[in-house]
Design a protein around this motif. Structure first.
Motif, PDB file in Angstrom:
ATOM      1  N   CYS A   1       0.837  -1.210   0.000  1.00  0.00           N
ATOM      2  CA  CYS A   1       0.000   0.000   0.000  1.00  0.00           C
ATOM      3  C   CYS A   1       0.872   1.260   0.000  1.00  0.00           C
ATOM      4  CB  CYS A   1      -0.933   0.015   1.204  1.00  0.00           C
ATOM      5  SG  CYS A   1      -2.319  -1.131   1.040  1.00  0.00           S
ATOM      6  N   ASP A   2       1.961   1.246   0.776  1.00  0.00           N
ATOM      7  CA  ASP A   2       2.870   2.397   0.788  1.00  0.00           C
ATOM      8  C   ASP A   2       3.477   2.609  -0.600  1.00  0.00           C
ATOM      9  OD1 ASP A   2       2.423   2.714   3.478  1.00  0.00           O
ATOM     10  OD2 ASP A   2       4.384   2.015   4.128  1.00  0.00           O
ATOM     11  N   ASP A   3       3.854   1.527  -1.239  1.00  0.00           N
ATOM     12  CA  ASP A   3       4.486   1.651  -2.554  1.00  0.00           C
ATOM     13  C   ASP A   3       3.486   2.113  -3.615  1.00  0.00           C
ATOM     14  OD1 ASP A   3       6.957   0.927  -1.591  1.00  0.00           O
ATOM     15  OD2 ASP A   3       6.829  -1.160  -2.234  1.00  0.00           O
ATOM     16  N   LEU A   4       2.296   1.552  -3.577  1.00  0.00           N
ATOM     17  CA  LEU A   4       1.309   1.878  -4.617  1.00  0.00           C
ATOM     18  C   LEU A   4       0.526   3.146  -4.279  1.00  0.00           C
ATOM     19  CD1 LEU A   4       0.031  -1.711  -5.495  1.00  0.00           C
ATOM     20  CD2 LEU A   4       1.831  -0.379  -6.602  1.00  0.00           C
ATOM     21  N   GLY A   5       0.632   3.582  -3.012  1.00  0.00           N
ATOM     22  CA  GLY A   5       0.014   4.862  -2.648  1.00  0.00           C
ATOM     23  C   GLY A   5      -1.425   4.762  -2.188  1.00  0.00           C
ATOM     24  N   LEU A   6      -1.725   3.793  -1.335  1.00  0.00           N
ATOM     25  CA  LEU A   6      -3.091   3.581  -0.858  1.00  0.00           C
ATOM     26  C   LEU A   6      -3.213   3.785   0.639  1.00  0.00           C
ATOM     27  CD1 LEU A   6      -3.942   0.305  -2.801  1.00  0.00           C
ATOM     28  CD2 LEU A   6      -5.206   2.456  -3.002  1.00  0.00           C
TER      29      LEU A   6
ATOM     30  N   PRO B   1      -5.776 -13.607  -0.830  1.00  0.00           N
ATOM     31  CA  PRO B   1      -6.131 -12.757  -1.987  1.00  0.00           C
ATOM     32  C   PRO B   1      -5.862 -11.272  -1.773  1.00  0.00           C
ATOM     33  CG  PRO B   1      -7.931 -14.270  -1.441  1.00  0.00           C
ATOM     34  CD  PRO B   1      -6.944 -14.336  -0.313  1.00  0.00           C
ATOM     35  N   VAL B   2      -5.557 -10.889  -0.548  1.00  0.00           N
ATOM     36  CA  VAL B   2      -5.416  -9.458  -0.257  1.00  0.00           C
ATOM     37  C   VAL B   2      -4.342  -8.795  -1.115  1.00  0.00           C
ATOM     38  CG1 VAL B   2      -4.630  -7.836   1.526  1.00  0.00           C
ATOM     39  CG2 VAL B   2      -6.409  -9.511   2.062  1.00  0.00           C
ATOM     40  N   MET B   3      -3.194  -9.437  -1.276  1.00  0.00           N
ATOM     41  CA  MET B   3      -2.109  -8.821  -2.053  1.00  0.00           C
ATOM     42  C   MET B   3      -2.560  -8.541  -3.489  1.00  0.00           C
ATOM     43  SD  MET B   3       0.555  -8.362  -0.065  1.00  0.00           S
ATOM     44  CE  MET B   3       2.068  -8.290  -1.034  1.00  0.00           C
ATOM     45  N   GLU B   4      -3.217  -9.506  -4.078  1.00  0.00           N
ATOM     46  CA  GLU B   4      -3.676  -9.335  -5.457  1.00  0.00           C
ATOM     47  C   GLU B   4      -4.767  -8.251  -5.528  1.00  0.00           C
ATOM     48  OE1 GLU B   4      -2.584 -10.190  -8.241  1.00  0.00           O
ATOM     49  OE2 GLU B   4      -4.278  -9.636  -9.514  1.00  0.00           O
ATOM     50  N   LEU B   5      -5.647  -8.237  -4.544  1.00  0.00           N
ATOM     51  CA  LEU B   5      -6.704  -7.218  -4.543  1.00  0.00           C
ATOM     52  C   LEU B   5      -6.122  -5.813  -4.412  1.00  0.00           C
ATOM     53  CD1 LEU B   5      -9.426  -9.024  -2.391  1.00  0.00           C
ATOM     54  CD2 LEU B   5      -9.646  -8.332  -4.795  1.00  0.00           C
ATOM     55  N   ILE B   6      -5.099  -5.665  -3.599  1.00  0.00           N
ATOM     56  CA  ILE B   6      -4.453  -4.350  -3.460  1.00  0.00           C
ATOM     57  C   ILE B   6      -3.931  -3.884  -4.816  1.00  0.00           C
ATOM     58  CG2 ILE B   6      -2.434  -3.164  -2.497  1.00  0.00           C
ATOM     59  CD1 ILE B   6      -2.836  -4.853   0.065  1.00  0.00           C
ATOM     60  N   ARG B   7      -3.273  -4.784  -5.540  1.00  0.00           N
ATOM     61  CA  ARG B   7      -2.760  -4.407  -6.870  1.00  0.00           C
ATOM     62  C   ARG B   7      -3.906  -4.041  -7.807  1.00  0.00           C
ATOM     63  NH1 ARG B   7       0.117  -9.191  -6.125  1.00  0.00           N
ATOM     64  NH2 ARG B   7       2.104  -8.772  -5.093  1.00  0.00           N
ATOM     65  N   GLN B   8      -4.965  -4.838  -7.765  1.00  0.00           N
ATOM     66  CA  GLN B   8      -6.100  -4.560  -8.659  1.00  0.00           C
ATOM     67  C   GLN B   8      -6.753  -3.223  -8.321  1.00  0.00           C
ATOM     68  OE1 GLN B   8      -8.834  -7.850  -8.972  1.00  0.00           O
ATOM     69  NE2 GLN B   8      -7.252  -9.286  -9.651  1.00  0.00           N
ATOM     70  N   ILE B   9      -6.821  -2.910  -7.050  1.00  0.00           N
ATOM     71  CA  ILE B   9      -7.395  -1.618  -6.655  1.00  0.00           C
ATOM     72  C   ILE B   9      -6.510  -0.473  -7.158  1.00  0.00           C
ATOM     73  CG2 ILE B   9      -7.820  -0.101  -4.669  1.00  0.00           C
ATOM     74  CD1 ILE B   9      -8.769  -2.671  -3.154  1.00  0.00           C
ATOM     75  N   ALA B  10      -5.214  -0.577  -6.900  1.00  0.00           N
ATOM     76  CA  ALA B  10      -4.302   0.518  -7.252  1.00  0.00           C
ATOM     77  C   ALA B  10      -4.332   0.815  -8.747  1.00  0.00           C
ATOM     78  CB  ALA B  10      -2.887   0.199  -6.800  1.00  0.00           C
TER      79      ALA B  10
ATOM     80  N   GLY C   1     -11.019  -4.587  -8.756  1.00  0.00           N
ATOM     81  CA  GLY C   1     -10.358  -3.434  -8.145  1.00  0.00           C
ATOM     82  C   GLY C   1     -10.920  -2.115  -8.633  1.00  0.00           C
ATOM     83  N   ASP C   2     -11.423  -2.106  -9.858  1.00  0.00           N
ATOM     84  CA  ASP C   2     -11.995  -0.868 -10.405  1.00  0.00           C
ATOM     85  C   ASP C   2     -13.215  -0.431  -9.597  1.00  0.00           C
ATOM     86  OD1 ASP C   2     -12.128   1.243 -12.271  1.00  0.00           O
ATOM     87  OD2 ASP C   2     -13.654   0.163 -13.415  1.00  0.00           O
ATOM     88  N   LEU C   3     -14.002  -1.408  -9.150  1.00  0.00           N
ATOM     89  CA  LEU C   3     -15.171  -1.118  -8.318  1.00  0.00           C
ATOM     90  C   LEU C   3     -14.747  -0.759  -6.896  1.00  0.00           C
ATOM     91  CD1 LEU C   3     -18.338  -1.251  -8.083  1.00  0.00           C
ATOM     92  CD2 LEU C   3     -18.005  -3.612  -7.289  1.00  0.00           C
ATOM     93  N   LEU C   4     -13.857  -1.562  -6.329  1.00  0.00           N
ATOM     94  CA  LEU C   4     -13.442  -1.343  -4.935  1.00  0.00           C
ATOM     95  C   LEU C   4     -12.672  -0.031  -4.788  1.00  0.00           C
ATOM     96  CD1 LEU C   4     -12.385  -4.981  -3.933  1.00  0.00           C
ATOM     97  CD2 LEU C   4     -14.636  -3.870  -3.707  1.00  0.00           C
ATOM     98  N   ALA C   5     -12.088   0.442  -5.876  1.00  0.00           N
ATOM     99  CA  ALA C   5     -11.347   1.706  -5.847  1.00  0.00           C
ATOM    100  C   ALA C   5     -12.255   2.892  -5.543  1.00  0.00           C
ATOM    101  CB  ALA C   5     -10.642   1.924  -7.188  1.00  0.00           C
ATOM    102  N   GLU C   6     -13.556   2.690  -5.641  1.00  0.00           N
ATOM    103  CA  GLU C   6     -14.511   3.768  -5.338  1.00  0.00           C
ATOM    104  C   GLU C   6     -14.762   3.923  -3.845  1.00  0.00           C
ATOM    105  OE1 GLU C   6     -15.902   5.947  -7.464  1.00  0.00           O
ATOM    106  OE2 GLU C   6     -14.561   5.095  -8.971  1.00  0.00           O
ATOM    107  N   GLY C   7     -14.259   2.967  -3.045  1.00  0.00           N
ATOM    108  CA  GLY C   7     -14.596   2.970  -1.622  1.00  0.00           C
ATOM    109  C   GLY C   7     -15.869   2.175  -1.406  1.00  0.00           C
ATOM    110  N   SER C   8     -16.104   1.754  -0.164  1.00  0.00           N
ATOM    111  CA  SER C   8     -17.197   0.808   0.088  1.00  0.00           C
ATOM    112  C   SER C   8     -18.577   1.434  -0.163  1.00  0.00           C
ATOM    113  CB  SER C   8     -17.099   0.249   1.507  1.00  0.00           C
ATOM    114  OG  SER C   8     -17.166   1.291   2.459  1.00  0.00           O
ATOM    115  N   ARG C   9     -18.766   2.706   0.180  1.00  0.00           N
ATOM    116  CA  ARG C   9     -20.091   3.305   0.024  1.00  0.00           C
ATOM    117  C   ARG C   9     -20.506   3.381  -1.440  1.00  0.00           C
ATOM    118  NH1 ARG C   9     -21.388   9.449   1.860  1.00  0.00           N
ATOM    119  NH2 ARG C   9     -19.828   9.805   0.226  1.00  0.00           N
ATOM    120  N   GLU C  10     -19.621   3.913  -2.276  1.00  0.00           N
ATOM    121  CA  GLU C  10     -19.958   4.061  -3.687  1.00  0.00           C
ATOM    122  C   GLU C  10     -20.014   2.693  -4.381  1.00  0.00           C
ATOM    123  OE1 GLU C  10     -21.137   6.395  -5.367  1.00  0.00           O
ATOM    124  OE2 GLU C  10     -20.931   5.561  -7.396  1.00  0.00           O
ATOM    125  N   ALA C  11     -19.121   1.792  -3.991  1.00  0.00           N
ATOM    126  CA  ALA C  11     -19.168   0.437  -4.569  1.00  0.00           C
ATOM    127  C   ALA C  11     -20.509  -0.209  -4.248  1.00  0.00           C
ATOM    128  CB  ALA C  11     -18.014  -0.407  -4.029  1.00  0.00           C
ATOM    129  N   ALA C  12     -20.981  -0.025  -3.001  1.00  0.00           N
ATOM    130  CA  ALA C  12     -22.270  -0.594  -2.604  1.00  0.00           C
ATOM    131  C   ALA C  12     -23.403   0.004  -3.423  1.00  0.00           C
ATOM    132  CB  ALA C  12     -22.508  -0.352  -1.121  1.00  0.00           C
TER     133      ALA C  12
END
Lengths: 612, 612
Positions: A337-342, A380-389, A395-406
Motif C-alpha cells: 500500500c505504501d508503494d502503490l500509494g493507498l 487474496p489481499v495482495m492481489e486485490l491491493i494491486r487490482q485496486i491501485a 479493483g476498479d469497483l473497490l477503488a470507489e470505496g465501500s459506500r460508492e461500490a455498494a
C-alpha cells in the motif's frame, strides 16, 4: 541564509503560475496555524459544490508554526482539500521529515489550484520554487519516485509528498506519501492525481526564527521534562501503536466487517510478537518518542517482507476484515500500500466489505476473477491491493470505496459498507467504545479516529474524568472535549498520539506557541480551547455549506441495530439518536438539524458562516 | 582529514577479526593496481581446489589508483574470487560511485575470507571499519538494502555493494549491486551469500593524495581534450551501448539460443526507439561520458516499468533468447534482476537454454509449472526470474547456470548450454565475429566480452589495423592485443568502453598513472603492455593450477559445427581448432596443452607459477 520565511505560495497548475504572499498576521492571531489555517483558507477559497477532482478544486499543504524547531513531536504537515471519497472538508496529517524541510525552505503554506495538462512536480527550496516535468515519474511507485527525484536534483536529503499508481488512477482513497509515512485518508493522493501533480518536494537550510528564543528554549526544556516524567513515554517509545491485544481483549477489534469483536489467533498480533519482528525504531524529525518501527518477517510464506510500521490501524486492516491474524501478510500488504500509494484503512475495510458480499453471494468468483474471498483466507489481499491501485478487475469497483461500490452494486449491499460520510471506520467498534463512536459520527471528515480520540475509553485516561466505555451517558460532552483539544493541538501541529497520552499540558503548549509566534494570547488555555472549538465549528460549517447535516451523522444499521454476538461487548448496540442529541446539545448546535446555532457561531467569531 | 590511505583491510568473517596493512610498494611497481593487484593477491592467497562457497574461499574488493580523482572514467571497482559458476579465477567490475567512497575512505583493497555464522555487513568509513548485524537485511532486495543501510547509518551518501535474494539463495550467477549498477557476472554475489555477507558499505571524505599534483592535472586536461576531440565521445554519450541495430544488421544478434542472427522486429530495439524511452542520462563518478540512462516504458502491458539501462547485453538477454523484441519486458526484467540481484546475461541465456529444451521436449509444462516457453512469447520471463532468484520450481535448476543444469538433465541437453567454462556467452555470435569468439574461448573467466573486446570487428576500429570479421586469419594476434591492452587499462581501472572506442592513448594513461603513483616506469607504453600480458598470463596460470587447459577452451558444437541459416553470416562456423593454435602461438603458449611455456612465464616475471 535568511530573508525567506512565513510565506504562502500560490500555485495555479492550469497556467503554471507561481506567486508568493506573506502570511497574514490576523490569521495567526485568530487561527494560530496548522489546522486553523487550513480550514479558514479552504473555507474562504473553495466555492461550495466544487468537484474535488475538477479544475476548480484546491489543496493546501501546511507546515505548522513549530515545525523545524526543537520542540518535540511538532514537525508535521497537514493537507487540506475537499475529499473525493466523502465530499466533505478533509484534513490529512503526517509526520516524518517533510514539514521540517518545507518550513526551513521558508514556507508555511502552499495553496494549489488548477490542473496541469501534463504531469509535473513542485520543487521548493530555500525560498525558490518551480514546477518540473514529471512525465518520467508517472506510473512509478512512491519509493521509486523518491529515488528518482532525489537523483535528478542531486540531493538525497530532499523530502517530498508524492503519489503512487493509486493516485494516478483515481482510486478514491489514494494517499500522499513521504518516505514511508502517509497522509493516507480521504483521497489527498487522488486530488493530486486529478491535478497531474506527482509530487511536492522540499529542501530548506533556513533556521526557523523564533519570537523569543529564550522563552522558547525554556518551554522546550519543560516539554522534554514532561515527556520523561510521563510513564506513557517509555511504553509508547517501546511499542508504538501496537495495541491489538488491548482491543481484542476488550472485544472491540472489528472482525468480519464489524460483526465480531475478536479475530481468531489474535495472540499472533501481541506486542511481544511484534518485538520479535522489530528491526529498529524510527521517528519523526525532532521527536524523542521514536514510536515508529521497521519490522520484517523472517518466516511464513511472506519471508523477507518488511515495512515501516505497521501501525495499529494497518495491522487491523489486513487481519480483522478477513478474520485471519497473519502478521506476514499484514506486513507485506502494508508495504505494498505504501508503494502503490493507498490508504491502508480504507483499502482493508473495502476489501473486508467485498469479503462479506462474497459470503452473501452479492458478488461471486466471476466478479473476483477467481479469487476466493472466504473468511480465514487473507491470501487474496495482495492481489486485490494491486487490482485496486491499477483499477483492474474488481479493483476498479473497490477503488470507489465501500459506500460508492455498494451503491453501484445495489441496495442490499449498502448496509455492508461500514462507513460514515463515505469514510470507512477505523479499528474500534463503536458499540464497545461509545465516545469513539460519537466522534466517528460527528467528525467533519467522516469516521476518523484521530480527530477526537477517546483515550478515556481505551486506556482509562482519567482526564477530564473517568468514563465507562459502554455507557452512552455524558459522551456528548466528552466527545466535544476530545475533539476541541485535538483541534487546538493540531494548530501546532502536535502529533495526535501525544494528547491521547496526556503528554503535553495546555500551559506548556501555550508557552511554545508564544515563544515561537510572539502572540501573548496563546499563553491562555482558555484562548486555546476557544480556537479549538472555533476550528471544529468552522469545519462543520464548511460541510453544512456543502449540504451536510444531521442525516449524514449516521452509521450503517449493523452498528445501531445488530449487537456483537459474544465477548465483553456482547449485546451492545450504538445508541445513535440519543447520543447525537446529547452531543449537539453539548456543542450548542440545533438538535433537529445538527447545525451550529447562529448564537454559537457568533460567540466563536464565525458569524460570517451563518446561513451559508 | 588525512592519515589513512592506501590501506588493505583484511577481514576474517569466521572469527570476526579485521586488521589493516599498508599496500606493498613492490606490488604497485609490478602490477600497478586494479586487476593487477587482484590476480596477484588471489593467486597468492587462494589454495588450489578451494570451494568457492566454502569457508576457505576469499574475495577481494579493489578500488583503482585513479579512483576518487578527477581523471575520467576511472572511478571503478573490481571484485576478485574463484567463481562458483565456472570454477575459474574471476574478476567482475562496475562503475557508479562506490569506488570513490572506498578510495576516499582510505582503502585500495579489502580481502575477505571465512564465513560469518550470521548475516553481517561490512561498514568502512574514513579509515574506520566494523562488521555490523545484517539479520534484518536478509531477504531484502538490493534497492531496499541500500535504503535501510543508509537510514541505519544516517547518511544517504553512503555507497555500497550488496546482494539480493539471488545471492542469499546461492544462485550461481548472483551479482553484487551498487545502486543499480552491477558486478554482475560469475557469481560474486553468490560468494558473498556463501559468506553471509549482505553488503560492503563505504563513505569517505579524504582527498586522494597524488604523487605529482601538477603533472596529474596536466594529464587530466589532456585526457579531457582527447575525449572531446574523439567523434565517438558524442555518439557514446548520446546512446551508450544501445547497439542492437548494429549487431542485428550484421546478422550476429544471437537468437533462439544462437541458432539465428536476427531477432524478429528488431527495429523496436533501435536507438531511435531508445531515445523515446530515455528519461535522462546518468553517469559514474568523474566520468564526462554519461553513457548510462534511466529509461521508462509508457505503453504496452509493462507501462510504468523503468530501469537504469538497459545496456546492450541486457537488451539482448531478454529478447534474442526468446526470439521476441519486447522492450517493455526487457526494461521490466532488467529492473527485476537488479532488485533480486541477478546477472542479466546468464539469466537471459539460461532462460533461453530452457526455451530450447522446451521446444525439444527435454523439459515440459510439468517441469515449468505450466509456463509455456515458446519462441515469440517472452511473458514467462518475469516469473522465471523470480523463480530463479528464490530457487522455486524450475528456477532451482536454472539457478545452477546452463552448463550444470544441462548436466543434471542429461547428456542430450549439454549441447544446448551455450557457454565456455560455464559462463554463458554474451550477445555476439562468435561465428559472425571471430576475434570475439576467440576471446570468449580464451578469456580466463569464461565467455566474457569485456576482457578482450574486438571493436575492430564491430565498429571497424582501425587499430592496430583493419580486419575482416569473418576471417579466422590473424585473429590470434589480434585477440592477444585486445586482451593485453584491456588488462593494463584495467589496472587503472579504466572503464572498458573507453579502449573499445580508442578514447585514451597509452601515453596519456601512463602520465595519469605516474602523476598519481610517482612510479616513472608507467610512462613507458612498453612497460604497460608488459604488465598487461603478465596479468593475463597469471590469470591463465591460476586456472592451470586449478586443472584448466586447452580442453576447456571450447564452444558447444552449435558454434563450431552448425552455421547460421541466413543473413550476412550465413554458412559461417567457428574454426575452433585452427584459431586456438594460432592464438596459443601468438601468446607463446604450448599449442598442445594451451599452457604458457616456462620461457614465456619467466620472460614475464611469472617463473613462480611454472609447473604449478
Amino acid at each position: 541564509m535568511a530573508g525567506y520565511k512565513n510565506r504562502v505560495l500560490r500555485v495555479d497548475l492550469s497556467n503554471g503560475t507561481l506567486s508568493e504572499e506573506p502570511l497574514e498576521k490576523a490569521l495567526i492571531q485568530e487561527y494560530i496555524g496548522g489546522r486553523g489555517f487550513g480550514v479558514k483558507l479552504l473555507y474562504d477559497e473553495l466555492k461550495p459544490g466544487t468537484d474535488p477532482l475538477g479544475e476548480d478544486s484546491e489543496m493546501i499543504f501546511i507546515s505548522g508554526p513549530l515545525a523545524g524547531t526543537n520542540a518535540q513531536s511538532f514537525s508535521r504537515y497537514k493537507v487540506f482539500f475537499k475529499s473525493p471519497l466523502t465530499g466533505t472538508y478533509f484534513k490529512s496529517c503526517s509526520g516524518g521529515h517533510m514539514a521540517k524541510e518545507m518550513k526551513c525552505a521558508g514556507f508555511d503554506a502552499v495553496i494549489i489550484k488548477g490542473k496541469s495538462d501534463k504531469p509535473v512536480y513542485l520543487w521548493m527550496h530555500d525560498g525558490k520554487y518551480e514546477l518540473k516535468d514529471a512525465a518520467y515519474l508517472w506510473g512509478l511507485d512512491c519509493d521509486d519516485t523518491h529515488t528518482l527525484i532525489r537523483e535528478e536534483l542531486h540531493d538525497p536529503n530532499i523530502r517530498m509528498g508524492c503519489i503512487g499508481p493509486a493516485g494516478e488512477h483515481g482510486v478514491k482513497y489514494a494517499g500522499i506519501f513521504s518516505d514511508r509515512r502517509a497522509c493516507g485518508r480521504g483521497g489527498g493522493g487522488t486530488v493530486m492525481g486529478g491535478k497531474n501533480l506527482k509530487a511536492i518536494a522540499f529542501r530548506g537550510h533556513q533556521k526557523v526564527e523564533l519570537a523569543d528564543k529564550d522563552a522558547f528554549a525554556a518551554a522546550v526544556k519543560e516539554q522534554i521534562a514532561g515527556y520523561k516524567a510521563n510513564p506513557m513515554f517509555a511504553n509508547f517509545s517501546k511499542a508504538g501503536t501496537w495495541i491489538p491485544e488491548v482491543t481484542n481483549t476488550l472485544g472491540m477489534y472489528p472482525t468480519k466487517n464489524f460483526r465480531e469483536g475478536m479475530v481468531p489467533n489474535w495472540e499472533e498480533l501481541e506486542s511481544s510478537e511484534y518485538l520479535k519482528l522489530l528491526v529498529r525504531k524510527t521517528g519523526c524529525y525532532s521527536c524523542m518518542v521514536h514510536c515508529g518501527s521497521i519490522t520484517k518477517i523472517g518466516r511464513t510464506k511472506y519471508a523477507g517482507a518488511w515495512t515501516e510500521g505497521p501501525e495499529y490501524e494497518t495491522i487491523w486492516a489486513f487481519t480483522g476484515p478477513m478474520a485471519k491474524a497473519d502478521i506476514g501478510l499484514t506486513i507485506a500488504a502494508d508495504k505494498l500500500c505504501d508503494d502503490l500509494g493507498l490508504d491502508t484503512i480504507s483499502t482493508g475495510s473495502t476489501i473486508g466489505f467485498a469479503y462479506e458480499l462474497y459470503e452473501k453471494g452479492l458478488i461471486t468468483k466471476k466478479d473476483t476473477g477467481g479469487l476466493e474471498l472466504t473468511y480465514g483466507n487473507s491470501e487474496p489481499v495482495m492481489e486485490l491491493i494491486r487490482q485496486i491501485a491499477y483499477r483492474k478487475g474488481i479493483g476498479d469497483l473497490l477503488a470507489e470505496g465501500s459506500r460508492e461500490a455498494a451503491r453501484r452494486i445495489g441496495k442490499d449491499a449498502e448496509q455492508y459498507a461500514i462507513q460514515v460520510k463515505g469514510l470507512e471506520l477505523p479499528a474500534y467498534d463503536p458499540r464497545g467504545a461509545k465516545a469513539h463512536g460519537l466522534n466517528f459520527l460527528t467528525c467533519p471528515i467522516g469516521a476518523d479516529h484521530n480527530t477526537g480520540y477517546a483515550p478515556q475509553e481505551i486506556f482509562g485516561a482519567p482526564v477530564p474524568k473517568e468514563y465507562d466505555r459502554f455507557t452512552p451517558e455524558e459522551k456528548g460532552e466528552l466527545t466535544k472535549w476530545n475533539q476541541d483539544v485535538t483541534a487546538f493541538l493540531e494548530t501546532g501541529i502536535l502529533c495526535s498520539f501525544m494528547p491521547s497520552m496526556g503528554m503535553l499540558s495546555d500551559e506548556v503548549y501555550g508557552k511554545l506557541l508564544v515563544g515561537a509566534t510572539g502572540v501573548k494570547e496563546f499563553a491562555d488555555p482558555a484562548y486555546l480551547w476557544h480556537v479549538g472549538e472555533k476550528i471544529f465549528n468552522l469545519e462543520r460549517m464548511f460541510n453544512v455549506r456543502e449540504g451536510f447535516g444531521k442525516k449524514d451523522d449516521a452509521f450503517p444499521r449493523r452498528i445501531t441495530e445488530e449487537s456483537v454476538p459474544e465477548g465483553p461487548g456482547a449485546g451492545q448496540v450504538f445508541e445513535q439518536e440519543k447520543m447525537l442529541t446529547d452531543y449537539y446539545r453539548a456543542r450548542g448546535w440545533d438538535t433537529e438539524t445538527g447545525i451550529p446555532t447562529e448564537k454559537k457561531l457568533k460567540e466563536l467569531g464565525l458569524g460570517f458562516t451563518a446561513g451559508k
